[in-house]
Motif scaffolding. Sequence first.
Motif, PDB file in Angstrom:
ATOM      1  N   THR A   1       0.862  -1.169   0.000  1.00  0.00           N
ATOM      2  CA  THR A   1       0.000   0.000   0.000  1.00  0.00           C
ATOM      3  C   THR A   1       0.905   1.227   0.000  1.00  0.00           C
ATOM      4  OG1 THR A   1      -1.681  -1.195   1.232  1.00  0.00           O
ATOM      5  CG2 THR A   1      -1.841   1.203   1.233  1.00  0.00           C
TER       6      THR A   1
ATOM      7  N   GLU B   1      -3.447   0.444  -2.809  1.00  0.00           N
ATOM      8  CA  GLU B   1      -2.718  -0.800  -3.026  1.00  0.00           C
ATOM      9  C   GLU B   1      -2.135  -0.804  -4.429  1.00  0.00           C
ATOM     10  OE1 GLU B   1      -4.185  -5.204  -3.506  1.00  0.00           O
ATOM     11  OE2 GLU B   1      -4.059  -4.691  -1.360  1.00  0.00           O
TER      12      GLU B   1
ATOM     13  N   ARG C   1       4.427   5.338   2.982  1.00  0.00           N
ATOM     14  CA  ARG C   1       3.917   6.706   2.819  1.00  0.00           C
ATOM     15  C   ARG C   1       5.071   7.599   2.392  1.00  0.00           C
ATOM     16  NH1 ARG C   1       0.743  10.228   7.428  1.00  0.00           N
ATOM     17  NH2 ARG C   1      -0.122  11.786   6.026  1.00  0.00           N
TER      18      ARG C   1
ATOM     19  N   ASP D   1       5.054   1.452   7.468  1.00  0.00           N
ATOM     20  CA  ASP D   1       4.220   1.145   8.636  1.00  0.00           C
ATOM     21  C   ASP D   1       4.393   2.208   9.719  1.00  0.00           C
ATOM     22  OD1 ASP D   1       3.315  -1.138   7.319  1.00  0.00           O
ATOM     23  OD2 ASP D   1       4.847  -2.418   8.218  1.00  0.00           O
TER      24      ASP D   1
ATOM     25  N   HIS E   1       3.435  -4.214   3.206  1.00  0.00           N
ATOM     26  CA  HIS E   1       3.531  -3.111   4.168  1.00  0.00           C
ATOM     27  C   HIS E   1       2.875  -1.846   3.616  1.00  0.00           C
ATOM     28  CE1 HIS E   1       6.182  -5.219   6.958  1.00  0.00           C
ATOM     29  NE2 HIS E   1       6.739  -5.747   5.884  1.00  0.00           N
ATOM     30  N   GLU E   2       2.699  -0.874   4.504  1.00  0.00           N
ATOM     31  CA  GLU E   2       2.169   0.431   4.126  1.00  0.00           C
ATOM     32  C   GLU E   2       3.326   1.403   4.003  1.00  0.00           C
ATOM     33  OE1 GLU E   2      -1.254   3.591   5.034  1.00  0.00           O
ATOM     34  OE2 GLU E   2      -1.465   1.450   5.410  1.00  0.00           O
TER      35      GLU E   2
ATOM     36  N   ASN F   1       0.743   5.331  -0.058  1.00  0.00           N
ATOM     37  CA  ASN F   1      -0.085   6.523   0.126  1.00  0.00           C
ATOM     38  C   ASN F   1      -1.573   6.189   0.099  1.00  0.00           C
ATOM     39  OD1 ASN F   1       2.230   8.086   0.340  1.00  0.00           O
ATOM     40  ND2 ASN F   1       2.281   8.503  -1.856  1.00  0.00           N
ATOM     41  N   GLY F   2      -1.913   5.060   0.724  1.00  0.00           N
ATOM     42  CA  GLY F   2      -3.312   4.677   0.867  1.00  0.00           C
ATOM     43  C   GLY F   2      -3.876   3.844  -0.265  1.00  0.00           C
TER      44      GLY F   2
END
Length: 188
Positions: free
Chosen positions: A6, A11, A72, A52, A69-70, A8-9
């Motif tokens: 993911t 997938e 950003r 994360d 993982h997320e 910036n929000g």
Amino acid sequence: MQVTMTVNGSEVTEDVEPRMLLVHFLRDQLRLTGTHWGCDTSNCGTCVVLVDGEPVKSCTMLAAMAAGHEVRTVEGLERDGELDPVQQGFMECHGLQCGFCTPGMMMTARALLDSTPHPDEQAIREAISGQICRCTGYTTIVRSVQWAAAHEEGAAREPEPERGTGPTAAQPETSSPPRVSEHAGGAS
């Protein structure tokens, strides 16, 4: 190989070379060029992104390690046309000159404020200690983070500080500031 994460929000699923660094994945494949690529040795910190929620130097992490993982990036700070308080603070307090280190500094500042809403000057300086700025001399960067802390949405509002100053040292520090890790599995 194929990776899904993911960013910036959103997938994303992409094919990557197994040895591709996260910084190159973000910049070259996803065209998120706000993440800068600087020293190639993990010394400068211009490539910091949040994985994360933790600041990570993306030049030392493989894109494959970010799978699941997320992530950003600086492009993910702004929400619905509104600048993040960190972005606004860097504008209000002149926390940038050439701007090359700014995205990494902002991402580290965001992680700090997420974990420590009212950091004192020492906590801010410690959090950004893994990053190099050759232009501003850090004083305005510290002020920028202090401004952001004072203007976080939902923060207890004190009387507006004078321009260029931040929250008072009397505000509580809730935890240790995050440290920029060399990679997602590294120690903070």
